[in-house]
Design a protein around this motif. Structure first.
Motif, PDB file in Angstrom:
ATOM      1  N   PRO A 186      -2.415  -4.353  -2.714  1.00  6.79           N
ATOM      2  CA  PRO A 186      -2.286  -3.717  -4.035  1.00  6.79           C
ATOM      3  C   PRO A 186      -0.960  -4.105  -4.687  1.00  6.79           C
ATOM      4  O   PRO A 186       0.062  -4.164  -4.018  1.00  6.79           O
ATOM      5  CB  PRO A 186      -2.288  -2.215  -3.707  1.00  6.79           C
ATOM      6  N   CYS A 187      -1.000  -4.391  -5.982  1.00  3.46           N
ATOM      7  CA  CYS A 187       0.207  -4.791  -6.693  1.00  3.46           C
ATOM      8  C   CYS A 187       0.275  -4.099  -8.048  1.00  3.46           C
ATOM      9  O   CYS A 187      -0.744  -3.866  -8.683  1.00  3.46           O
ATOM     10  CB  CYS A 187       0.207  -6.294  -6.981  1.00  3.46           C
ATOM     11  N   VAL A 188       1.513  -3.858  -8.484  1.00  5.28           N
ATOM     12  CA  VAL A 188       1.729  -3.401  -9.846  1.00  5.28           C
ATOM     13  C   VAL A 188       2.991  -4.087 -10.353  1.00  5.28           C
ATOM     14  O   VAL A 188       3.915  -4.323  -9.574  1.00  5.28           O
ATOM     15  CB  VAL A 188       1.826  -1.856  -9.917  1.00  5.28           C
ATOM     16  N   GLY A 189       2.988  -4.464 -11.628  1.00  9.04           N
ATOM     17  CA  GLY A 189       4.152  -5.206 -12.100  1.00  9.04           C
ATOM     18  C   GLY A 189       4.311  -5.148 -13.596  1.00  9.04           C
ATOM     19  O   GLY A 189       3.452  -4.627 -14.314  1.00  9.04           O
ATOM     20  N   VAL A 190       5.419  -5.712 -14.033  1.00 12.06           N
ATOM     21  CA  VAL A 190       5.700  -5.751 -15.460  1.00 12.06           C
ATOM     22  C   VAL A 190       6.339  -7.085 -15.818  1.00 12.06           C
ATOM     23  O   VAL A 190       7.039  -7.686 -15.003  1.00 12.06           O
ATOM     24  CB  VAL A 190       6.624  -4.579 -15.862  1.00 12.06           C
ATOM     25  N   SER A 191       6.038  -7.560 -17.019  1.00  8.44           N
ATOM     26  CA  SER A 191       6.582  -8.820 -17.494  1.00  8.44           C
ATOM     27  C   SER A 191       7.311  -8.562 -18.809  1.00  8.44           C
ATOM     28  O   SER A 191       6.752  -7.969 -19.723  1.00  8.44           O
ATOM     29  CB  SER A 191       5.423  -9.806 -17.698  1.00  8.44           C
ATOM     30  N   ILE A 192       8.569  -8.991 -18.872  1.00 11.55           N
ATOM     31  CA  ILE A 192       9.336  -8.793 -20.097  1.00 11.55           C
ATOM     32  C   ILE A 192       9.150 -10.025 -20.988  1.00 11.55           C
ATOM     33  O   ILE A 192       9.362 -11.149 -20.540  1.00 11.55           O
ATOM     34  CB  ILE A 192      10.841  -8.590 -19.789  1.00 11.55           C
ATOM     35  N   GLY A 193       8.719  -9.796 -22.223  1.00  9.53           N
ATOM     36  CA  GLY A 193       8.459 -10.909 -23.150  1.00  9.53           C
ATOM     37  C   GLY A 193       9.743 -11.351 -23.825  1.00  9.53           C
ATOM     38  O   GLY A 193      10.081 -10.944 -24.926  1.00  9.53           O
ATOM     39  N   ILE A 194      10.422 -12.237 -23.117  1.00 10.47           N
ATOM     40  CA  ILE A 194      11.805 -12.511 -23.425  1.00 10.47           C
ATOM     41  C   ILE A 194      12.001 -13.323 -24.712  1.00 10.47           C
ATOM     42  O   ILE A 194      12.998 -13.169 -25.398  1.00 10.47           O
ATOM     43  CB  ILE A 194      12.413 -13.221 -22.198  1.00 10.47           C
ATOM     44  N   GLU A 195      11.052 -14.179 -25.071  1.00  9.58           N
ATOM     45  CA  GLU A 195      11.257 -15.063 -26.230  1.00  9.58           C
ATOM     46  C   GLU A 195      11.359 -14.250 -27.516  1.00  9.58           C
ATOM     47  O   GLU A 195      12.178 -14.530 -28.380  1.00  9.58           O
ATOM     48  CB  GLU A 195      10.135 -16.092 -26.350  1.00  9.58           C
ATOM     49  N   ARG A 196      10.503 -13.260 -27.624  1.00 11.32           N
ATOM     50  CA  ARG A 196      10.538 -12.372 -28.779  1.00 11.32           C
ATOM     51  C   ARG A 196      11.900 -11.668 -28.860  1.00 11.32           C
ATOM     52  O   ARG A 196      12.490 -11.528 -29.930  1.00 11.32           O
ATOM     53  CB  ARG A 196       9.397 -11.341 -28.630  1.00 11.32           C
TER      54      ARG A 196
ATOM     55  N   GLN B 299       0.855  -1.184   0.000  1.00 10.90           N
ATOM     56  CA  GLN B 299       0.000   0.000   0.000  1.00 10.90           C
ATOM     57  C   GLN B 299       0.893   1.236   0.000  1.00 10.90           C
ATOM     58  O   GLN B 299       1.529   1.542   1.010  1.00 10.90           O
ATOM     59  CB  GLN B 299      -0.873  -0.044   1.267  1.00 10.90           C
ATOM     60  N   TYR B 300       1.002   1.914  -1.146  1.00 14.88           N
ATOM     61  CA  TYR B 300       1.921   3.041  -1.240  1.00 14.88           C
ATOM     62  C   TYR B 300       1.215   4.279  -1.796  1.00 14.88           C
ATOM     63  O   TYR B 300       0.052   4.202  -2.201  1.00 14.88           O
ATOM     64  CB  TYR B 300       3.111   2.687  -2.135  1.00 14.88           C
ATOM     65  N   ASP B 301       1.942   5.392  -1.880  1.00 12.00           N
ATOM     66  CA  ASP B 301       1.347   6.602  -2.452  1.00 12.00           C
ATOM     67  C   ASP B 301       1.218   6.439  -3.969  1.00 12.00           C
ATOM     68  O   ASP B 301       2.025   5.760  -4.604  1.00 12.00           O
ATOM     69  CB  ASP B 301       2.180   7.826  -2.064  1.00 12.00           C
TER      70      ASP B 301
ATOM     71  N   GLY C  53       0.766  -4.054 -15.545  1.00  9.80           N
ATOM     72  CA  GLY C  53      -0.221  -3.131 -15.021  1.00  9.80           C
ATOM     73  C   GLY C  53      -0.481  -3.354 -13.551  1.00  9.80           C
ATOM     74  O   GLY C  53       0.216  -4.136 -12.893  1.00  9.80           O
ATOM     75  N   ARG C  54      -1.496  -2.658 -13.080  1.00 10.89           N
ATOM     76  CA  ARG C  54      -1.853  -2.725 -11.658  1.00 10.89           C
ATOM     77  C   ARG C  54      -2.986  -3.723 -11.455  1.00 10.89           C
ATOM     78  O   ARG C  54      -3.951  -3.742 -12.220  1.00 10.89           O
ATOM     79  CB  ARG C  54      -2.244  -1.316 -11.189  1.00 10.89           C
ATOM     80  N   TYR C  55      -2.833  -4.595 -10.448  1.00 10.39           N
ATOM     81  CA  TYR C  55      -3.872  -5.586 -10.129  1.00 10.39           C
ATOM     82  C   TYR C  55      -4.053  -5.592  -8.618  1.00 10.39           C
ATOM     83  O   TYR C  55      -3.380  -6.292  -7.899  1.00 10.39           O
ATOM     84  CB  TYR C  55      -3.506  -6.972 -10.689  1.00 10.39           C
ATOM     85  N   ASP C  56      -4.996  -4.792  -8.147  1.00  7.82           N
ATOM     86  CA  ASP C  56      -5.150  -4.599  -6.714  1.00  7.82           C
ATOM     87  C   ASP C  56      -6.043  -5.647  -6.060  1.00  7.82           C
ATOM     88  O   ASP C  56      -6.117  -5.723  -4.838  1.00  7.82           O
ATOM     89  CB  ASP C  56      -5.690  -3.187  -6.421  1.00  7.82           C
TER      90      ASP C  56
END
Lengths: 465, 465
Positions: free
Chosen positions: B338-348, B141-143, B321-324
């Motif tokens: 609350p969470c927010v994250g990113v996934s790098i599509g490494i195979e491409r 839980q952040y600003d 994106g954010r998935y709370d």
């Protein structure tokens, strides 16, 4: 009925757990795991190994007929209208499939990946259904015992570097075992099954093994006794010499070949300076079907700081051997590629390292952050964002708290908790003066650093990371 | 019948391949993969992330109800008398399960591991059924927008360091989308399904999307046209300001919140110096159900050196994106994290790097060996073994050929082929003189080095490795 009426209520009723025999790794466990992996990978690279990767599942038929009785422990996937797939049981069979498929006849490779066995988990002893294997193998037609000796050198280097205490590497040869069975009067058809029984000698006393041979396996008492004479033998070069003179064994061609190679192996191990930790042990049999020559297994000789009841069978921490026939099983023309390899039993090693870490006072850091960007007053979020961004762009490992107006005390506490060694503090005065206050968390010393010199100064102070 | 009579003959008849949609990684591919991973991991560590690991399979019910229509792509395991298990579909749901199970309310972690989707593979474009995800997530839980901005900074840093050419990070917010649907007259019950249709705008023209909305999803033509007005908009801070004044959108509470946060996000991105590569894009929708706030997707803007027919849809190389609400779905008390994250599509990214490597002249080394221990005459196997062992024990990466009496030419050729820069040559004269001839492979220069100084000299000459 209730679940159907109140789906929202039913939603939270499931069991919150990982599948049987598996576990998550916490950041602390990961820090230990990465330390162990880096020691192992460094060793493999020191010996000039390349690395490959294969899929976590294989066609079911690829695994069929490779593991003997253990095949029942293989995880199958559901047939969803396509191929029949199974999770890999080890890394050796996929490696052999890879060599045959790509017609590779020479390679020295390592492969670190998870394998899957529906075994009865004994998780406190480091036995899981999903676990890592760290394999190093040398494939190719080479002069006798040179690659085999290198595999043993690798086990020796890794166990020494890990500092797990004393260890012993037991060595034997499938040809010596088969020759021994022959001269003891075991019928050819019972070689493999007798081998499995001998393999239990590290877990049960000779008397029990003997009664399994006689009772379950149908050997005569005399045959079992003759085997008993041999399997209690272990030693070094002098034992090999002795057996080469043994009136019965020396008559058997396989045994003679095995003993000759064993002698050469020991000569090489002396040159490597590791023969003191190697024991030629006639009781070592190894479970898997595919071995054809030298086999080995490393055990820790010092009792680990384990649950007392379980510290009896310390279990092996590495094992392997020569398998000259496996690749040929995959090759359409049956073309053989001789292979020898070793697998490091990493889960057991993790368990020991974890217990050590818990017992010691030392705090394990789970991040590598060098500096926290902090503020001494409110309304400095923009300035913190600008500075942390500058640091990231200069390759500095930096964090800031995700609050608009964090208290200085909370920022300093975060450093104490997570082991961040430095704090770069911004305040109104510092911004006016074009400086940043750099604080050493351990000593609480503070120095004003010119903004343009900050990156350099942080790098200087944290040159170890 | 024949297989039953001649089992040995039938044995070699199976297909030698990896399962559909999967592949092995050769040593060369692994060298590229490790380079990419190391760039990504360095970035995650620079931002202070810890790492965790979870099992490759989860209880089936853990994955149920998280992926919407995509659930049919999940791999199930056979029920072998125990639990119902499925291979993980992404790393986000296992992460949420891990947080709920361990009652963790604050963590910044990365996780690099394989995930499994029974999709139609398009392997030349880097789409596989088994593929890596590289995830970075901030839970807690952040600003507002501080962690969200850091995720975008991370994507920017990684894509810049990888040097894949130009890129653009599209940003939107689920609340803006929902608000937009509401003011356009989409009924509440059709928000999600309309969202899926909008998500196709990067692959098909507006006219086709529109007819799907009207035909399949049952929206009226007027509603679709109103949506069409919005989804063609993209820009930066000024577009956000404009929409905040939009007579319809500004009346919607969700849209107002989303636009307010989007404005703050852009202010932070300006401070990070990355706003030029960020586009607020109302057509971005993202497929997954669990997003609740900001969403983003990075695309490469330069056509890659790809098969021409396939270079049309370059596809995204990162997204998140954010998935709370996701952690709350696992928590017995519904407690939210609350969470927010990113996934790098490494195979491409691998595919592009591989093509680059193939196109360039540069030879990729697959080992790190610094020196080959060689002999100039026969009968020096013992001396070679002793020297190579000394080098290993001093931390030098060394190899020798596994032959008793290799020819010097063959030993030198091996160095040329594998890129080993140095050869330590032993001969009878050198042994007498207590020296080793050290040869630079590239220049063919040879110098006699005192045996006691050899390690130091090799380290000096290969200080880069």
């Amino acid at each position: 009925m209730k679940a159907a009426i109140c789906p929202e209520e039913g939603k939270h009723k499931f069991v919150l757990k990982t599948p049987k025999g598996t576990r998550d790794y916490s950041p602390k466990q990961m820090a230990i795991r990465e330390k162990v992996f880096s020691i192992i990978i460094n060793c493999f690279k020191r010996h000039g190994a390349e690395t490959i990767d294969t899929p976590v599942f294989e066609l079911k038929e690829t695994l069929t007929g490779k593991y003997g009785e253990d095949s029942k422990l293989i995880y199958d996937l559901k047939d969803q209208g396509g191929e029949l797939l199974s999770l890999r049981y080890d890394l050796t069979v996929p490696f052999a499939r890879y060599l045959a498929m790509n017609k590779i006849s020479n390679i020295k490779r390592y492969h670190i990946a998870k394998v899957y066995r529906r075994d009865n988990p004994a998780m406190t002893r480091g036995r899981y259904r999903e676990f890592y294997q760290c394999d190093f193998d040398i494939a190719g037609q080479y002069d006798p015992m040179i690659p085999d000796a290198e595999c043993l050198k690798i086990v020796h280097e890794i166990l020494s570097t890990l500092q797990l205490g004393g260890f012993l590497i037991k060595v034997n040869d499938r040809r010596i075992l088969d020759g021994m069975f022959a001269v003891c009067g075991v019928p050819d058809s019972k070689f493999r099954t007798t081998c499995s029984t001998v393999d239990k000698l590290d877990k049960m006393p000779w008397e029990d093994v003997k009664s399994e041979m006689v009772g379950e396996k149908g050997l005569s008492l005399e045959v079992a006794d003759r085997i008993g004479e041999y399997v209690r033998l272990h030693g070094g070069l002098s034992l090999i010499e002795e057996l080469l003179q043994d009136p019965k064994l020396s008559q058997n061609k396989l045994a003679r070949e095995g003993l000759g190679d064993m002698k050469l192996l020991f000569e090489y191990l002396v040159l490597f300076g590791i023969s003191a930790q190697i024991s030629f042990d006639l009781s070592l049999a190894r479970g898997l079907d595919y071995y054809t020559g030298v086999i080995y297994e490393a055990v820790l000789t010092q009792p680990q700081n384990d649950h007392t009841e379980e510290s009896v069978g310390v279990g092996s921490v590495a094992g392997g051997g020569r398998y000259d026939g496996l690749v040929g099983m995959f090759d359409p023309k049956g073309r053989k590629v001789p292979c020898v390899g070793v697998s490091i039993g990493i889960e057991r090693i993790f368990s020991i390292m974890e217990q050590k870490a818990e017992a010691s006072e030392e705090k394990i850091r789970t991040t590598e952050t060098q500096v926290l960007v902090a503020s001494a007053q409110k309304k400095l979020i923009e300035e913190r964002l600008k500075l942390v961004s500058e640091l990231w762009d200069s390759g500095i490992k930096a964090e800031m708290l995700y609050k608009k107006n964090p208290k200085l005390l909370n920022q300093l506490q975060y450093c104490e908790e997570t082991g961040i060694p430095l704090v770069a503090i911004l305040g109104e005065q510092e911004l006016k003066d074009g400086v940043v206050k750099l604080r050493e968390v351990a000593t609480r010393e503070e120095v004003d650093i010119c903004r343009g010199k900050l990156v350099e100064e942080i790098k200087r102070r944290t040159c170890l990371s």
